[in-house]
Design an enzyme around this catalytic site. Structure first.
Site, PDB file in Angstrom:
ATOM      1  CB  CYS A 161       9.321   4.501  -1.898  1.00  0.00           C
ATOM      2  SG  CYS A 161      10.712   4.501  -0.685  1.00  0.00           S
ATOM      3  CE  LYS A 302       2.794   9.594  -7.938  1.00  0.00           C
ATOM      4  NZ  LYS A 302       1.663  10.609  -7.223  1.00  0.00           N
ATOM      5  CB  CYS A 337      13.598   8.100   0.282  1.00  0.00           C
ATOM      6  SG  CYS A 337      13.689   6.692  -0.555  1.00  0.00           S
TER       7      CYS A 337
HETATM    8  P1  FAD Z   1      -2.156   2.457  -0.486  1.00  0.00           P
HETATM    9  O1  FAD Z   1      -1.435   2.387   0.858  1.00  0.00           O
HETATM   10  O2  FAD Z   1      -1.447   1.484  -1.571  1.00  0.00           O
HETATM   11  O3  FAD Z   1      -3.461   2.324  -0.642  1.00  0.00           O
HETATM   12  C1  FAD Z   1      -4.535   2.289  -1.589  1.00  0.00           C
HETATM   13  C2  FAD Z   1      -5.711   1.624  -1.149  1.00  0.00           C
HETATM   14  O4  FAD Z   1      -6.669   1.833  -2.164  1.00  0.00           O
HETATM   15  C3  FAD Z   1      -5.396   0.147  -1.160  1.00  0.00           C
HETATM   16  O5  FAD Z   1      -6.007  -0.138   0.128  1.00  0.00           O
HETATM   17  C4  FAD Z   1      -6.228  -0.638  -2.440  1.00  0.00           C
HETATM   18  O6  FAD Z   1      -6.898  -1.596  -1.854  1.00  0.00           O
HETATM   19  C5  FAD Z   1      -7.488   0.733  -2.515  1.00  0.00           C
HETATM   20  N1  FAD Z   1      -7.979   0.480  -3.877  1.00  0.00           N
HETATM   21  C6  FAD Z   1      -7.421   0.463  -5.038  1.00  0.00           C
HETATM   22  N2  FAD Z   1      -8.352   0.544  -5.980  1.00  0.00           N
HETATM   23  C7  FAD Z   1      -9.463   0.711  -5.329  1.00  0.00           C
HETATM   24  C8  FAD Z   1     -11.069   0.902  -6.001  1.00  0.00           C
HETATM   25  N3  FAD Z   1     -11.248   0.653  -7.263  1.00  0.00           N
HETATM   26  N4  FAD Z   1     -11.931   1.241  -5.371  1.00  0.00           N
HETATM   27  C9  FAD Z   1     -11.431   0.994  -3.637  1.00  0.00           C
HETATM   28  N5  FAD Z   1     -10.244   0.987  -3.263  1.00  0.00           N
HETATM   29  C10 FAD Z   1      -9.543   0.783  -4.115  1.00  0.00           C
HETATM   30  N6  FAD Z   1       6.963   4.943   1.758  1.00  0.00           N
HETATM   31  C11 FAD Z   1       7.976   5.545   2.939  1.00  0.00           C
HETATM   32  O7  FAD Z   1       7.262   6.669   3.520  1.00  0.00           O
HETATM   33  N7  FAD Z   1       9.035   5.170   3.289  1.00  0.00           N
HETATM   34  C12 FAD Z   1       9.559   3.940   2.890  1.00  0.00           C
HETATM   35  O8  FAD Z   1      10.590   3.735   2.869  1.00  0.00           O
HETATM   36  C13 FAD Z   1       8.656   3.337   1.560  1.00  0.00           C
HETATM   37  N8  FAD Z   1       9.144   2.441   1.005  1.00  0.00           N
HETATM   38  C14 FAD Z   1       8.395   1.753   0.353  1.00  0.00           C
HETATM   39  C15 FAD Z   1       8.851   0.335  -0.512  1.00  0.00           C
HETATM   40  C16 FAD Z   1       8.131  -0.460  -1.426  1.00  0.00           C
HETATM   41  C17 FAD Z   1       8.599  -1.532  -1.834  1.00  0.00           C
HETATM   42  C18 FAD Z   1       6.712   0.242  -1.670  1.00  0.00           C
HETATM   43  C19 FAD Z   1       5.769  -0.658  -2.496  1.00  0.00           C
HETATM   44  C20 FAD Z   1       6.219   1.395  -1.115  1.00  0.00           C
HETATM   45  C21 FAD Z   1       7.216   2.148  -0.239  1.00  0.00           C
HETATM   46  N9  FAD Z   1       6.812   3.289   0.514  1.00  0.00           N
HETATM   47  C22 FAD Z   1       7.451   3.886   1.264  1.00  0.00           C
HETATM   48  C23 FAD Z   1       5.715   3.923  -0.142  1.00  0.00           C
HETATM   49  C24 FAD Z   1       4.335   3.937   0.431  1.00  0.00           C
HETATM   50  O9  FAD Z   1       3.919   2.660   1.155  1.00  0.00           O
HETATM   51  C25 FAD Z   1       3.025   4.522  -0.219  1.00  0.00           C
HETATM   52  O10 FAD Z   1       3.598   5.683  -0.494  1.00  0.00           O
HETATM   53  C26 FAD Z   1       1.896   4.545   0.650  1.00  0.00           C
HETATM   54  O11 FAD Z   1       1.465   3.342   1.032  1.00  0.00           O
HETATM   55  C27 FAD Z   1       0.899   5.423  -0.120  1.00  0.00           C
HETATM   56  O12 FAD Z   1      -0.391   5.274   0.458  1.00  0.00           O
HETATM   57  P2  FAD Z   1      -1.787   5.373  -0.302  1.00  0.00           P
HETATM   58  O13 FAD Z   1      -3.031   5.245   0.587  1.00  0.00           O
HETATM   59  O14 FAD Z   1      -1.765   6.379  -1.068  1.00  0.00           O
HETATM   60  O15 FAD Z   1      -1.854   3.949  -1.108  1.00  0.00           O
END
Ligand code: FAD
Length: 400
Positions: A161, A302, A337
């Site tokens: 984000c 992202k 975003c």
């Molecule tokens: P995540 O949801 O982070 O999941 C990754 C998972 O992998 C976690 O559960 C973790 O525990 C697990 N993991 C890590 N390492 C290992 C390992 N070795 N073995 C097994 N599991 C593991 N997005 C929007 O669309 N709109 C917004 O307004 C927005 N605002 C945001 C504001 C902030 C402050 C933040 C931090 C993020 C924001 N986002 C927003 C971004 C959004 O939250 C992420 O892009 C999204 O969560 C990505 O999903 P993901 O599954 O790739 O990662």
């Protein structure tokens, strides 16, 4: 050694959603999700916690309640990917084998990359909405600051984000303005990049808020060191020089990178991300591996919004590969975003690869709107919890 048809490494937003979508398509699939955390966090809400609009508790739900029926939850962490032998090693000593692998481990906040940061984060007015628990500390510090200097930082891209560092700044300024304190607060935005926002159409409206709040923008300025007790921060400038600045509040966005277990594996590209084709999200070298979410190499914003679009594409393409058919899903790089420029108003930046605008509504996307504030605070969380995380793919096409 246990074998599954599909192993999903990482059960965050992307991992759980894609498991749910796969099960909707074929309930007979044997699927395991490897995820160590008991609690799932709605990360987009962390910005709102940092302004006191939501509570931390509202962002958290038990991981268990989102694991789809007949999917095995392996409560462990991946310690090694071995795509040459279709194996994944876990920190509990087990090894899983798979026919197909989906990598959705998210990304790593490189807090150690800034000298002194880990010692002071969460104290001395040093905070980050990027660290779930500290978003509440942001709000505490914003309320406490009556005058002084507030610094907001943005590291080099990519970060998740990309607008979130600015969102924290605008919402804090909005509070100080409403409390009649803003004239006594010097606000500086230290941005390692050269522009306010990567998609040019949204820059003028953001600049109008920079002006309204009297923010000093410092481009090419990267946070490299913090001394919390002394309330000092050091920034590396574009010409290589280093400047020292006093602060009363410091909101840090750390640089972000792929988790070590990915970056050190043969799945990674040169930058450490899982090396995928940006349209199909299939790995470029291992045809039985897909990746989505923050950890994949596709050059989209992202965001959870991107995950929502990527999920059905990965589900369709992976199942097509299993049937030895051609892949139907094409990802256009959509991400969104919602830029919270003030309490009650959001600029909804929706765009795809190359910065092409992809508005979901027939309205000028550059205009801050209360409708989008409602979506950010109410609509999007509802869609996340009740649709995306449950495999319900409303308004998502796999081939635009
Ligand atoms: P995540 O949801 O982070 O999941 C990754 C998972 O992998 C976690 O559960 C973790 O525990 C697990 N993991 C890590 N390492 C290992 C390992 N070795 N073995 C097994 N599991 C593991 N997005 C929007 O669309 N709109 C917004 O307004 C927005 N605002 C945001 C504001 C902030 C402050 C933040 C931090 C993020 C924001 N986002 C927003 C971004 C959004 O939250 C992420 O892009 C999204 O969560 C990505 O999903 P993901 O599954 O790739 O990662």
């Amino acid at each position: 050694m246990k074998t599954y048809q599909i192993v999903i490494a990482g059960g965050g937003a992307a991992g759980i959603s894609v498991a749910a979508s796969l099960k909707q398509r074929d309930s007979s699939l044997t699927i395991a999700i490897i995820e160590p955390s008991e609690t799932h966090v709605y990360q987009p809400g962390q910005t709102l916690v940092g302004r006191g609009v939501m509570s931390l508790e509202q962002l958290k739900r038990p991981t268990r309640s989102f694991i789809p029926a007949n999917v095995d939850w392996i409560k462990a962490s991946v310690t090694e990917f071995k795509p040459e032998s279709n194996e994944v090693a876990l920190d509990n000593g087990d090894t899983l084998t798979y026919e197909h692998l989906i990598v959705s481990l998210g990304l790593k906040l490189n807090i150690e990359g800034i000298e002194g940061l880990s010692e002071t984060l969460g104290q001395n007015g040093v905070t980050s909405n990027y660290v779930t628990e500290l978003s509440a500390y942001t709000w505490e510090q914003v309320q406490q600051l009556r005058s002084g200097r507030a610094l907001f930082t943005q590291p080099p891209m990519p970060i998740k984000c990309a607008g979130a560092p600015q969102k924290a700044m605008y919402l804090s300024c909005d509070y100080w303005l409403k409390e009649h304190r803003l004239s006594g607060v010097d606000v500086e935005f230290h941005n390692a990049g050269a522009v306010l926002f990567g998609v040019g159409e949204f820059v003028p409206v953001l600049e109008s808020y920079v002006k309204k709040y009297g923010i000093d923008t410092c481009y090419g300025s990267t946070l490299i060191k913090v001394d919390g007790p002394a309330k000092k921060a050091w920034f590396k400038q574009g010409d290589g020089s280093v400047t020292e600045t006093h602060f009363d509040l410091l909101h840090v966005t750390p640089a972000q990178c792929a988790p070590d277990v990915v970056a050190g594996s043969s799945l990674a590209n040169d930058a450490g991300w899982v090396d995928v084709d940006q349209k199909t999200l299939q790995h470029t070298r291992f045809a039985n591996v897909f990746s989505l979410g923050d950890v994949c190499s596709a050059p989209n914003a992202k965001t959870a919004a991107a995950v929502r679009k990527q999920v059905p594409i990965v589900a369709d393409n992976l199942l097509a590969v299993r049937k030895q058919q051609s892949m139907p899903g094409v990802y256009d790089g959509y991400g969104a975003c919602p830029l919270t420029v003030e309490v009650g108003k959001v600029v909804l930046a929706e765009f795809g690869y190359g910065g092409s605008l992809k508005p979901s509504f027939p309205l000028d996307p550059r205009v801050p709107r209360s409708l989008y504030w409602w979506m950010k605070t109410t609509g999007f969380p509802w869609v996340y919890w009740n649709l995306m995380m449950r495999g319900r793919e409303w308004l998502v096409k796999t081939n635009p």
